[in-house]
Enzyme design. Structure first.
Site, PDB file in Angstrom:
ATOM      1  NE  ARG A 109     -49.449 -37.501  18.963  1.00 22.44           N
ATOM      2  CZ  ARG A 109     -48.575 -37.782  19.922  1.00 22.44           C
ATOM      3  NH1 ARG A 109     -47.719 -38.759  19.761  1.00 22.44           N
ATOM      4  NH2 ARG A 109     -48.557 -37.108  21.042  1.00 22.44           N
TER       5      ARG A 109
ATOM      6  NE  ARG B 129     -44.185 -39.117  28.428  1.00 20.26           N
ATOM      7  CZ  ARG B 129     -44.566 -38.408  27.366  1.00 20.26           C
ATOM      8  NH1 ARG B 129     -44.766 -39.001  26.225  1.00 20.26           N
ATOM      9  NH2 ARG B 129     -44.740 -37.124  27.465  1.00 20.26           N
TER      10      ARG B 129
ATOM     11  CE  LYS C  70     -47.519 -31.921  21.043  1.00 16.51           C
ATOM     12  NZ  LYS C  70     -47.830 -32.767  22.211  1.00 16.51           N
ATOM     13  CG  ASN C  71     -46.321 -29.688  24.627  1.00 20.14           C
ATOM     14  OD1 ASN C  71     -47.050 -30.442  23.988  1.00 20.14           O
ATOM     15  ND2 ASN C  71     -45.044 -29.962  24.870  1.00 20.14           N
TER      16      ASN C  71
ATOM     17  CB  CYS D   1     -44.237 -39.941  22.251  1.00 25.42           C
ATOM     18  SG  CYS D   1     -44.623 -38.929  20.830  1.00 25.42           S
TER      19      CYS D   1
ATOM     20  CG  ASP E 244     -40.762 -31.941  23.827  1.00 28.91           C
ATOM     21  OD1 ASP E 244     -40.522 -33.117  24.146  1.00 28.91           O
ATOM     22  OD2 ASP E 244     -41.825 -31.357  24.155  1.00 28.91           O
TER      23      ASP E 244
HETATM   24  C1  UD1 Z   1     -44.648 -32.804  28.815  1.00 28.01           C
HETATM   25  C2  UD1 Z   1     -44.749 -32.457  27.346  1.00 28.01           C
HETATM   26  C3  UD1 Z   1     -43.662 -33.187  26.559  1.00 28.01           C
HETATM   27  C4  UD1 Z   1     -42.289 -32.873  27.148  1.00 28.01           C
HETATM   28  C5  UD1 Z   1     -42.263 -33.136  28.655  1.00 28.01           C
HETATM   29  C6  UD1 Z   1     -40.972 -32.683  29.309  1.00 28.01           C
HETATM   30  C7  UD1 Z   1     -47.055 -31.952  26.827  1.00 28.01           C
HETATM   31  C8  UD1 Z   1     -48.324 -32.354  26.161  1.00 28.01           C
HETATM   32  N1  UD1 Z   1     -46.045 -32.834  26.841  1.00 28.01           N
HETATM   33  O1  UD1 Z   1     -44.860 -34.199  28.944  1.00 28.01           O
HETATM   34  O2  UD1 Z   1     -43.736 -32.724  25.201  1.00 28.01           O
HETATM   35  O3  UD1 Z   1     -41.328 -33.706  26.538  1.00 28.01           O
HETATM   36  O4  UD1 Z   1     -43.355 -32.437  29.291  1.00 28.01           O
HETATM   37  O5  UD1 Z   1     -40.760 -31.344  29.057  1.00 28.01           O
HETATM   38  O6  UD1 Z   1     -46.932 -30.848  27.328  1.00 28.01           O
HETATM   39  N2  UD1 Z   1     -42.697 -38.464  35.809  1.00 28.01           N
HETATM   40  C9  UD1 Z   1     -42.800 -39.362  36.861  1.00 28.01           C
HETATM   41  N3  UD1 Z   1     -44.000 -39.472  37.506  1.00 28.01           N
HETATM   42  C10 UD1 Z   1     -45.085 -38.723  37.164  1.00 28.01           C
HETATM   43  C11 UD1 Z   1     -44.963 -37.794  36.102  1.00 28.01           C
HETATM   44  C12 UD1 Z   1     -43.749 -37.693  35.434  1.00 28.01           C
HETATM   45  O7  UD1 Z   1     -41.856 -40.055  37.195  1.00 28.01           O
HETATM   46  O8  UD1 Z   1     -46.148 -38.874  37.793  1.00 28.01           O
HETATM   47  C13 UD1 Z   1     -41.401 -38.347  35.089  1.00 28.01           C
HETATM   48  C14 UD1 Z   1     -41.506 -38.755  33.616  1.00 28.01           C
HETATM   49  O9  UD1 Z   1     -41.394 -40.147  33.456  1.00 28.01           O
HETATM   50  C15 UD1 Z   1     -40.325 -38.013  33.026  1.00 28.01           C
HETATM   51  C16 UD1 Z   1     -40.279 -36.737  33.861  1.00 28.01           C
HETATM   52  O10 UD1 Z   1     -41.053 -36.991  35.028  1.00 28.01           O
HETATM   53  O11 UD1 Z   1     -39.149 -38.738  33.217  1.00 28.01           O
HETATM   54  C17 UD1 Z   1     -40.842 -35.510  33.182  1.00 28.01           C
HETATM   55  O12 UD1 Z   1     -42.105 -35.820  32.649  1.00 28.01           O
HETATM   56  P1  UD1 Z   1     -43.268 -34.739  32.524  1.00 28.01           P
HETATM   57  O13 UD1 Z   1     -42.709 -33.366  32.725  1.00 28.01           O
HETATM   58  O14 UD1 Z   1     -44.390 -35.155  33.396  1.00 28.01           O
HETATM   59  O15 UD1 Z   1     -43.687 -34.901  31.001  1.00 28.01           O
HETATM   60  P2  UD1 Z   1     -45.140 -34.840  30.382  1.00 28.01           P
HETATM   61  O16 UD1 Z   1     -45.971 -33.884  31.159  1.00 28.01           O
HETATM   62  O17 UD1 Z   1     -45.637 -36.201  30.139  1.00 28.01           O
END
Ligand code: UD1
Length: 425
Positions: A402, A125, A22-23, A120, A310
């Site tokens: 999902r 985030r 999915k990711n 989620c 995850d």
């Molecule tokens: C993706 C995955 C999710 C997985 C996560 C971490 C998909 C669709 N989703 O989510 O399944 O759990 O990676 O492996 O691929 N952060 C900030 N600022 C930002 C962006 C992120 O502070 O602008 C923080 C987030 O709050 C979190 C951390 O960085 O604490 C990691 O998040 P991130 O790797 O961005 O997760 P996602 O891309 O949302």
């Protein structure tokens, strides 16, 4: 809303085909916006999130056709003309990855209006890293009524962007933005998750110039135009890890077909440390547990190649019946313990201490009606139900749909007593 019922206590035995990730599938779909030629994705999983993102890409201007195969779909996306550069709240609030259209839209159209994301509820985030990165590439960005308004009338410019923390979504977004930017972009402290590598390889097939794939420094030399490509989505390491944990939970023996052990080695080595047998060969991973109880193991979630957040909820479900005490530390998301209170309904003994959960293994779990709070937590409840005595009902399974394709069919093919009850219309 549908519910899933499980009569626990059966060992899992057999083979489970692992679906496309999915990711990886979601960002690969958004990458199709970077070109006016068709992009064909094979091994696509059939998931609600894929359908939701298809809706958004349709609004933006992609023609999407899907051919169904036995185990997966082939999706062709053709964004010949971009009709709209707005990604509306109604769709982006359902799935966080749809926010990622920001990167390709900025690259191709030099403007985008994208609602702040949903997905989620596992923590705050934020999207500051996406915004700062695009600003470094010359974009002007305003936040207006819950929307990110971004524009770069003269086009994006290459830049050196060092992220203070590793973010999967920001890496996808900036990588795609950089493919058509003027000059070289260097993404330092980039995410190294296998899904990023998969997307980067697809972008290279589309004509992008990317170096450092698989490392934390990505160098992208912008090109004028990207073109058509065909790409196979990698196997879902989180789905594979979930079934590996389910096999360890119930005993028995399961072969995960199509799984790539390297992509979830951290989880496999934790399962080995707990006492499960793990063997991997080209294109398959076998997990077995003889009758003996598993041992408690401590786990800390980390960015790849560490133990994935995850799989944290699923692993916690496993530890509820292990011998001893397991300390599970969540370092990626600050609110990712919502499954704890649901696991407690099965009789699990878990206490929370900030970012740590202490799990005291109990002899057995007892079935209970439970409520799925988020995608991966839903899978943890299914795993608990597979081992619990009696009949468990998991409510609100839309979260599961999902991200897990036909979970009840895949588990029942291995002998689990599990079925779906359709919601009454
Ligand atoms: C993706 C995955 C999710 C997985 C996560 C971490 C998909 C669709 N989703 O989510 O399944 O759990 O990676 O492996 O691929 N952060 C900030 N600022 C930002 C962006 C992120 O502070 O602008 C923080 C987030 O709050 C979190 C951390 O960085 O604490 C990691 O998040 P991130 O790797 O961005 O997760 P996602 O891309 O949302």
């Amino acid at each position: 809303m549908d519910s899933i019922h499980i009569r626990g206590g059966r060992r899992l035995k057999g083979s489970i085909p692992v679906s496309g990730a999915k990711n990886a599938a979601l960002p690969l779909m958004t990458a199709a916006l970077l070109t006016d030629e068709p992009v064909k994705l094979t091994n696509m999983p059939r998931l609600a999130d894929v359908r939701t993102l298809s809706k958004l890409l349709g609004v933006i201007g992609a023609d999407i056709s899907v051919e169904s195969g036995t185990d997966s779909d082939v999706m062709t996306l053709h964004a010949k003309d971009i009709k709209s550069t707005t990604a509306p709240y109604e769709i982006v609030s359902q799935i966080r990855a749809s926010f990622w259209v920001l990167g390709p839209l900025m690259a191709r159209c030099r403007e985008a209006k994208v609602s702040l994301p949903g997905g989620c509820a596992i923590g705050a985030r934020p999207v500051d890293l996406y915004i700062k990165g695009l600003q470094k590439m010359g974009a002007e960005i305003d936040l207006v009524e819950g929307y990110v308004h971004a524009s770069a009338p003269k086009g994006l410019k290459g830049a050196v962007i060092r992220s203070p923390i590793v973010s999967v979504g920001a890496t996808h977004t900036l990588l795609m933005a950089a493919t058509l930017a003027e000059g070289e972009t260097v993404l330092e402290n980039a995410a190294r998750e296998p899904e990023i590598g998969d997307v980067a390889r697809c972008l290279v097939s589309m004509g992008a110039k990317i170096e450092g794939i698989g490392t934390s420094t990505l160098r992208i030399e912008g090109v004028e135009k990207l073109h058509s490509a065909t790409h196979r989505v990698i196997a879902d390491r989180i789905e594979a890890g979930t079934y590996a944990i389910a096999a360890a939970m119930t005993g028995g023996e399961v072969t995960l077909e199509g799984a790539n052990a390297e992509d979830f080695e951290a989880a496999l080595s934790v399962l080995r440390a707990a006492g499960a047998e793990v063997e991997s060969e080209q294109g398959a991973v076998r997990i077995a547990r003889n009758g003996e109880r598993l041992q408690a193991v401590d786990v800390v979630t980390q960015v790849f190649p560490g133990f994935p957040t995850d799989l944290q909820a699923q692993f916690m479900a496993l530890m509820t019946v292990a011998e001893g005490e397991s300390e599970i530390t969540e370092t990626i998301f600050e609110n990712r313990f919502m499954h704890v209170q649901e696991l407690a309904r099965f009789g699990a003994n878990i206490s929370l201490h900030g970012d740590k959960a202490l799990v005291h293994g109990v002899d057995k779990l007892k079935a209970a009606p439970v409520m799925a709070s988020d995608l991966r937590a839903s899978a943890a409840l299914i795993i608990a139900g597979l081992a619990a005595e009696g009949e468990t009902t998991v409510n609100r399974v839309y979260h599961l749909d999902r991200g897990f394709e036909r979970i009840e069919a895949k588990l029942s093919a291995c002998g689990a007593d599990i079925w779906r009850e359709k919601a009454k219309q």
